[in-house]
Design a protein around this motif. Structure first.
Motif, mmCIF file in Angstrom:
data_model
loop_
_atom_site.group_PDB
_atom_site.id
_atom_site.type_symbol
_atom_site.label_atom_id
_atom_site.label_comp_id
_atom_site.label_asym_id
_atom_site.label_seq_id
_atom_site.Cartn_x
_atom_site.Cartn_y
_atom_site.Cartn_z
ATOM 1 N N ASP A 1 59.244 51.720 -0.202
ATOM 2 C CA ASP A 1 58.770 53.098 -0.410
ATOM 3 C C ASP A 1 59.375 53.782 -1.623
ATOM 4 O O ASP A 1 58.772 54.716 -2.166
ATOM 5 C CB ASP A 1 59.076 53.939 0.837
ATOM 6 C CG ASP A 1 58.349 53.429 2.071
ATOM 7 O OD1 ASP A 1 57.295 52.786 1.894
ATOM 8 O OD2 ASP A 1 58.840 53.652 3.200
ATOM 9 N N GLU A 2 60.553 53.339 -2.075
ATOM 10 C CA GLU A 2 61.218 54.050 -3.166
ATOM 11 C C GLU A 2 61.462 53.176 -4.392
ATOM 12 O O GLU A 2 61.116 53.565 -5.512
ATOM 13 C CB GLU A 2 62.563 54.609 -2.674
ATOM 14 C CG GLU A 2 62.440 55.634 -1.557
ATOM 15 C CD GLU A 2 63.789 56.155 -1.107
ATOM 16 O OE1 GLU A 2 64.745 56.092 -1.903
ATOM 17 O OE2 GLU A 2 63.905 56.622 0.042
ATOM 18 N N VAL A 3 62.050 52.004 -4.159
ATOM 19 C CA VAL A 3 62.468 51.180 -5.296
ATOM 20 C C VAL A 3 61.274 50.680 -6.097
ATOM 21 O O VAL A 3 61.251 50.805 -7.334
ATOM 22 C CB VAL A 3 63.324 49.989 -4.808
ATOM 23 C CG1 VAL A 3 63.654 49.066 -5.985
ATOM 24 C CG2 VAL A 3 64.610 50.479 -4.164
ATOM 25 N N ILE A 4 60.262 50.128 -5.411
ATOM 26 C CA ILE A 4 59.114 49.575 -6.130
ATOM 27 C C ILE A 4 58.357 50.653 -6.915
ATOM 28 O O ILE A 4 58.065 50.453 -8.109
ATOM 29 C CB ILE A 4 58.180 48.828 -5.147
ATOM 30 C CG1 ILE A 4 58.862 47.542 -4.669
ATOM 31 C CG2 ILE A 4 56.837 48.515 -5.812
ATOM 32 C CD1 ILE A 4 58.061 46.742 -3.675
ATOM 33 N N PRO A 5 58.003 51.819 -6.323
ATOM 34 C CA PRO A 5 57.342 52.850 -7.134
ATOM 35 C C PRO A 5 58.183 53.298 -8.330
ATOM 36 O O PRO A 5 57.655 53.526 -9.421
ATOM 37 C CB PRO A 5 57.133 54.002 -6.135
ATOM 38 C CG PRO A 5 57.091 53.330 -4.800
ATOM 39 C CD PRO A 5 58.054 52.204 -4.890
ATOM 40 N N THR A 6 59.493 53.412 -8.122
ATOM 41 C CA THR A 6 60.364 53.834 -9.225
ATOM 42 C C THR A 6 60.392 52.783 -10.326
ATOM 43 O O THR A 6 60.330 53.120 -11.520
ATOM 44 C CB THR A 6 61.800 54.079 -8.709
ATOM 45 O OG1 THR A 6 61.763 55.075 -7.687
ATOM 46 C CG2 THR A 6 62.694 54.554 -9.842
ATOM 47 N N LEU A 7 60.472 51.515 -9.940
ATOM 48 C CA LEU A 7 60.481 50.435 -10.932
ATOM 49 C C LEU A 7 59.180 50.398 -11.717
ATOM 50 O O LEU A 7 59.195 50.195 -12.942
ATOM 51 C CB LEU A 7 60.709 49.094 -10.234
ATOM 52 C CG LEU A 7 62.127 48.784 -9.770
ATOM 53 C CD1 LEU A 7 62.172 47.453 -9.039
ATOM 54 C CD2 LEU A 7 63.089 48.748 -10.955
ATOM 55 N N VAL A 8 58.059 50.593 -11.031
ATOM 56 C CA VAL A 8 56.766 50.576 -11.724
ATOM 57 C C VAL A 8 56.675 51.733 -12.706
ATOM 58 O O VAL A 8 56.236 51.559 -13.855
ATOM 59 C CB VAL A 8 55.611 50.635 -10.706
ATOM 60 C CG1 VAL A 8 54.277 50.861 -11.417
ATOM 61 C CG2 VAL A 8 55.560 49.355 -9.894
ATOM 62 N N GLN A 9 57.108 52.907 -12.274
ATOM 63 C CA GLN A 9 57.043 54.078 -13.147
ATOM 64 C C GLN A 9 57.936 53.903 -14.370
ATOM 65 O O GLN A 9 57.489 54.080 -15.508
ATOM 66 C CB GLN A 9 57.460 55.333 -12.371
ATOM 67 C CG GLN A 9 57.358 56.606 -13.207
ATOM 68 C CD GLN A 9 57.803 57.833 -12.418
ATOM 69 O OE1 GLN A 9 58.256 57.716 -11.293
ATOM 70 N NE2 GLN A 9 57.682 58.998 -13.006
#
Length: 378
Positions: free
Chosen positions: A297-305
């Motif tokens: 929920d947090e790490v993957i969206p942040t990494l993509v952004q």
């Protein structure tokens, strides 16, 4: 009646000539694939336009793709677009879930990506890191005194503990000499003392009578230890010794013991605490389970952004290094002429047919006009 037959004939002939002419012109774009010769004389218009100009076509296509189609700005816009990032996040989340639930051990996962002997390499890295840090600290502090290298807070704290250490030593001394073991120690010491003095020692024992020498000495030792002066003496001795230690240089301290042995023991202690064997033997799901929800929920969206922004800002440099125009040119040059023809026809087959029909239509109109003019002047 003859006029109408002539008119129809001329319309048909004009339409056929127009259609065939356009059809031949279209075919000459691709055919023949190779130059044709009569003796040493090359027939004109051979090979066809596209085979003859394939190199120029490939170069122009490369430039068109690099300068107008696949530009850094267009790629940057695509990477930064919310819908694209949302799709990437969704894809990564779907791909991550099976991995996070994997029963494979960390060693097995690393083996799959060609990282062999990960546990041994990790141990080597830890040992090398400790060695490097120790050598760096040793080189830095070797010519400093203990007092110069220790923080002031540590020194003050140690000096504040000296009275407690003094109390502890005296208390342990009282406990020891009050015990049976302490009494036996005093007896052994007095026996050794009297035996060294020979006859004088025997005379002293006779003077004491039934009272042993240790019975006289033990209370005096306890009295001495419990004396306030002993406490002050112990405090002074410890402070003096501590002061001497603070003035020692580390170069001298390291000569008093084998720092290499201490370093090896330190590395062994760190490795035991890390327990890398147990770490690499645990399953991925076991290791990541406490963080699974946060990763999804947090790490993957942040990494993509952040990753998208990082890549987007470096697209111009990447495009420059990739040489897109050269890639397209080289790829087109490898295409067979048959494939090029098929690609062009696949895109414009309907339009090329319409051109053929248009040629026939124009030819028919021209035939009609010619027939009308002939009819007017005959």
């Amino acid at each position: 009646m003859n006029f109408f037959l002539l008119l129809l004939f001329m319309i048909v002939i004009g339409a056929v000539i127009g259609a065939v002419t356009n059809s031949i012109a279209i075919r000459m774009l691709f055919h023949p694939y190779r130059p044709l010769y009569i003796g040493k004389w090359q027939l004109p218009f051979t090979p066809g336009l596209i085979p003859k100009r394939r190199g120029e076509l490939a170069e122009q296509l490369g430039k068109m793709v690099a300068e107008y189609l696949l530009t850094p700005e267009s790629i940057e816009r695509k990477l930064s677009h919310p819908d694209f990032q949302k799709d990437i996040v969704s894809l990564l989340q779907q791909e991550a879930k099976p991995f996070l639930a994997s029963d494979k051990t960390l060693s097995e996962v690393l083996e799959k990506v060609n990282v062999h002997g990960a546990e041994q390499k990790a141990e080597q890295w830890v040992e090398q890191w400790i060695d490097k840090k120790y050598r760096s600290m040793k080189d830095f502090y070797i010519d400093q005194t203990v007092g110069e290298s220790l923080p002031v807070e540590w020194i003050d704290k140690i000096e504040g503990k000296i009275p407690e250490v003094s109390d502890y030593i005296i208390h342990k001394g009282v406990d020891y000499f009050s015990s049976l073991e302490g009494r036996q120690r005093i007896k052994k010491m007095t026996d050794d003392f009297l035996s060294e003095w020979g006859k004088l020692g025997s005379m002293l024992q006779m003077i004491l009578g039934n009272t042993t020498l240790e019975d006289k000495i033990q209370p005096e030792i306890l009295k001495f230890l419990n004396s306030p002066g002993t406490k002050e003496l112990m405090d002074t001795l410890l402070k003096n010794e501590w002061g001497k230690i603070l003035n020692w240089k580390w170069s001298y301290v390291l000569t008093q013991f084998s720092d290499e042995k201490a370093l090896e023991k330190g590395k062994a202690l760190v490795l035991r605490q890390l327990n890398l064997h147990a770490l690499f033997g645990r399953s991925v799901s076991d290791l990541i389970q406490p963080f699974e929800e946060r990763i999804i929920d947090e790490v993957i969206p942040t990494l993509v952004q952040k990753g998208g922004h990082f890549v987007a800002t470096r697209i111009p440099l990447m495009m420059e290094k990739l040489h897109i125009a050269d890639i397209v040119r080289e790829q087109v040059e490898t295409f067979s002429l048959e494939l090029l023809e098929e690609m062009v026809l696949e895109i414009s087959r309907r339009e090329l047919k319409m051109i053929t029909f248009l040629g026939g239509l124009l030819g028919g109109v021209i035939g009609l006009l010619q027939g009308v003019i002939v009819g007017l002047f005959t």
